[in-house]
Design an enzyme around this catalytic site. Structure first.
Site, PDB file in Angstrom:
ATOM      1  N   CYS A  96     -11.269   2.703   0.435  1.00 32.52           N
ATOM      2  CA  CYS A  96      -9.836   2.956   0.615  1.00 32.52           C
ATOM      3  C   CYS A  96      -9.441   2.105   1.798  1.00 32.52           C
ATOM      4  O   CYS A  96     -10.151   2.075   2.816  1.00 32.52           O
ATOM      5  CB  CYS A  96      -9.587   4.436   0.913  1.00 32.52           C
ATOM      6  SG  CYS A  96      -7.918   4.788   1.514  1.00 32.52           S
ATOM      7  N   HIS A 131      -7.327   2.398   4.026  1.00 28.36           N
ATOM      8  CA  HIS A 131      -7.080   3.104   5.277  1.00 28.36           C
ATOM      9  C   HIS A 131      -8.350   3.210   6.142  1.00 28.36           C
ATOM     10  O   HIS A 131      -8.252   3.335   7.359  1.00 28.36           O
ATOM     11  CB  HIS A 131      -6.587   4.531   5.013  1.00 28.36           C
ATOM     12  CG  HIS A 131      -5.126   4.640   4.715  1.00 28.36           C
ATOM     13  ND1 HIS A 131      -4.586   4.275   3.509  1.00 28.36           N
ATOM     14  CD2 HIS A 131      -4.088   5.092   5.480  1.00 28.36           C
ATOM     15  CE1 HIS A 131      -3.271   4.493   3.538  1.00 28.36           C
ATOM     16  NE2 HIS A 131      -2.947   4.987   4.719  1.00 28.36           N
ATOM     17  N   ASP A 138       0.867  -1.189   0.000  1.00 20.91           N
ATOM     18  CA  ASP A 138       0.000   0.000   0.000  1.00 20.91           C
ATOM     19  C   ASP A 138       0.901   1.237   0.000  1.00 20.91           C
ATOM     20  O   ASP A 138       2.128   1.132   0.078  1.00 20.91           O
ATOM     21  CB  ASP A 138      -0.915  -0.023   1.249  1.00 20.91           C
ATOM     22  CG  ASP A 138      -1.932   1.125   1.266  1.00 20.91           C
ATOM     23  OD1 ASP A 138      -2.318   1.604   0.182  1.00 20.91           O
ATOM     24  OD2 ASP A 138      -2.339   1.546   2.369  1.00 20.91           O
ATOM     25  N   SER A 139       0.273   2.399  -0.072  1.00 24.41           N
ATOM     26  CA  SER A 139       1.020   3.662   0.019  1.00 24.41           C
ATOM     27  C   SER A 139       1.395   3.975   1.468  1.00 24.41           C
ATOM     28  O   SER A 139       2.283   4.777   1.725  1.00 24.41           O
ATOM     29  CB  SER A 139       0.154   4.802  -0.507  1.00 24.41           C
ATOM     30  OG  SER A 139      -1.022   4.898   0.294  1.00 24.41           O
ATOM     31  N   GLU A 189      -3.623   7.438   9.219  1.00 23.77           N
ATOM     32  CA  GLU A 189      -2.174   7.402   9.472  1.00 23.77           C
ATOM     33  C   GLU A 189      -1.871   7.938  10.873  1.00 23.77           C
ATOM     34  O   GLU A 189      -1.049   7.379  11.606  1.00 23.77           O
ATOM     35  CB  GLU A 189      -1.418   8.241   8.425  1.00 23.77           C
ATOM     36  CG  GLU A 189      -1.443   7.681   7.001  1.00 23.77           C
ATOM     37  CD  GLU A 189      -0.413   6.563   6.782  1.00 23.77           C
ATOM     38  OE1 GLU A 189       0.592   6.515   7.529  1.00 23.77           O
ATOM     39  OE2 GLU A 189      -0.616   5.756   5.863  1.00 23.77           O
ATOM     40  N   CYS A 248      -4.521  -1.664  -1.859  1.00 24.54           N
ATOM     41  CA  CYS A 248      -4.766  -0.246  -2.085  1.00 24.54           C
ATOM     42  C   CYS A 248      -5.730  -0.105  -3.255  1.00 24.54           C
ATOM     43  O   CYS A 248      -5.414  -0.562  -4.358  1.00 24.54           O
ATOM     44  CB  CYS A 248      -3.440   0.442  -2.390  1.00 24.54           C
ATOM     45  SG  CYS A 248      -3.597   2.150  -2.898  1.00 24.54           S
TER      46      CYS A 248
HETATM   47  N1  DGL Z   1      -4.874   3.039   0.976  1.00 24.19           N
HETATM   48  C1  DGL Z   1      -5.057   3.563  -0.320  1.00 24.19           C
HETATM   49  C2  DGL Z   1      -6.350   3.088  -0.972  1.00 24.19           C
HETATM   50  O1  DGL Z   1      -6.846   2.041  -0.650  1.00 24.19           O
HETATM   51  C3  DGL Z   1      -4.756   4.970  -0.688  1.00 24.19           C
HETATM   52  C4  DGL Z   1      -4.276   5.985   0.250  1.00 24.19           C
HETATM   53  C5  DGL Z   1      -3.526   7.070  -0.442  1.00 24.19           C
HETATM   54  O2  DGL Z   1      -4.144   8.037  -0.965  1.00 24.19           O
HETATM   55  O3  DGL Z   1      -2.297   6.984  -0.495  1.00 24.19           O
HETATM   56  O4  DGL Z   1      -6.871   3.721  -1.854  1.00 24.19           O
END
Ligand code: DGL
Length: 271
Positions: free
Chosen positions: A187, A189, A15-16, A156, A79
């Site tokens: 997302c 997150h 992931d990012s 985060e 992600c």
């Molecule tokens: N966790 C990521 C997702 O599922 C993206 C978060 C980011 O913008 O870096 O889209």
């Protein structure tokens, strides 16, 4: 099967940032017998604001490198923002299975009687991939789009021990109030903020994410069965970042709760 004989299949989760941990949690809960490695591309975070060509190039480069270096058996792109554009490229470049995550529009549509809220990154809500998903699977149910990078940041921060500001969360989710009966956490997150989001949206809104479906997909692809072995001691797994993380000590505390060692910065020179 691609995984080498005598060894436990090794899963690379990507992931990012820390969002992929919500996916890891689901996979690991079902399949504690697998070996795991996590990589996050914090150097290019947030992915939700990255131009597509850069995103594709980065994910390809990082995955090719990691898969070769760590003898990975299966890649999970945990992600949504990356998955909606890089999966075809990755599958062409790698000769191991690649699993991705996309917003759970289809299950949401079977549940909703009013309207669906898709909460995702700015990139994901703008992608034609997402719009295609909606027109194919929303079954005529109205889907309201909400893209927010701040929400990603709040996840985060939470992982680093900062408590979530419910007032701020309320302001972000305000456009969905009274309007929806199902919210898609599009997302990875956002499941990390599940309790807070539920609190703000209220008990009448069902929250849906793709974590469990991804976990089941891993099992299908590897042809393994879930294990509920409580005496299988939870191991600590390695986690790599592409740059030095902010608030590293606080981050390491949060990661330890998910069963990861302190972050190591990936030593990686482009060839
Ligand atoms: N966790 C990521 C997702 O599922 C993206 C978060 C980011 O913008 O870096 O889209």
């Amino acid at each position: 099967m691609h995984h080498s004989a005598n060894s436990v299949p090794k899963v690379l989760i990507f992931d990012s940032g820390v969002g992929g941990l919500s996916v890891y949690q689901q996979i690991q809960a079902r399949y504690p017998q697998l070996d795991y490695l996590y990589l996050f591309d914090n150097e290019a975070y947030p992915y939700g604001e990255l131009p597509e060509p850069i995103l594709i190039e980065r994910v390809l480069r990082l995955m090719t490198h990691m898969v070769a270096k760590e003898a990975i058996d299966i890649v999970v792109i945990a992600c949504n923002t990356a998955s909606t554009v890089v999966l075809p490229h990755l599958r062409q470049a790698l000769n191991i299975p690649v699993i991705g995550v996309v917003p759970a529009i289809k299950p949401a549509a079977t549940l909703s009687k009013l309207a669906i809220g898709l909460i995702a990154t700015p990139a994901t809500v703008n992608r034609s991939y997402t719009h295609d998903l909606i027109s194919k699977f929303s079954a005529g149910v109205d889907v309201k789009l909400l893209g927010s990078t701040r929400l990603v940041m709040m996840a985060e921060e939470k992982l680093r021990g900062t408590s979530v500001d419910l007032k701020e969360l309320e302001e972000i989710l305000q456009p969905l109030f009274q309007n929806i009966d199902v919210a898609v956490l599009g997302c990875t997150h956002f499941p990390l903020l599940r309790n807070e989001i539920q609190q703000v949206l209220g008990v009448n809104v069902a929250l849906i994410d793709s974590g469990e479906a991804i976990a089941m997909r891993v099992g299908t692809v590897l042809q393994i069965n879930p294990r509920r072995d409580n005496d299988l001691k939870q191991k600590f797994y390695p986690i790599y970042s592409s740059a030095a993380p902010w608030e590293g000590a606080a981050l390491n505390n949060g990661l330890a709760q998910f069963g990861f060692n302190p972050v190591e910065i990936l030593q990686f020179q482009d060839a």
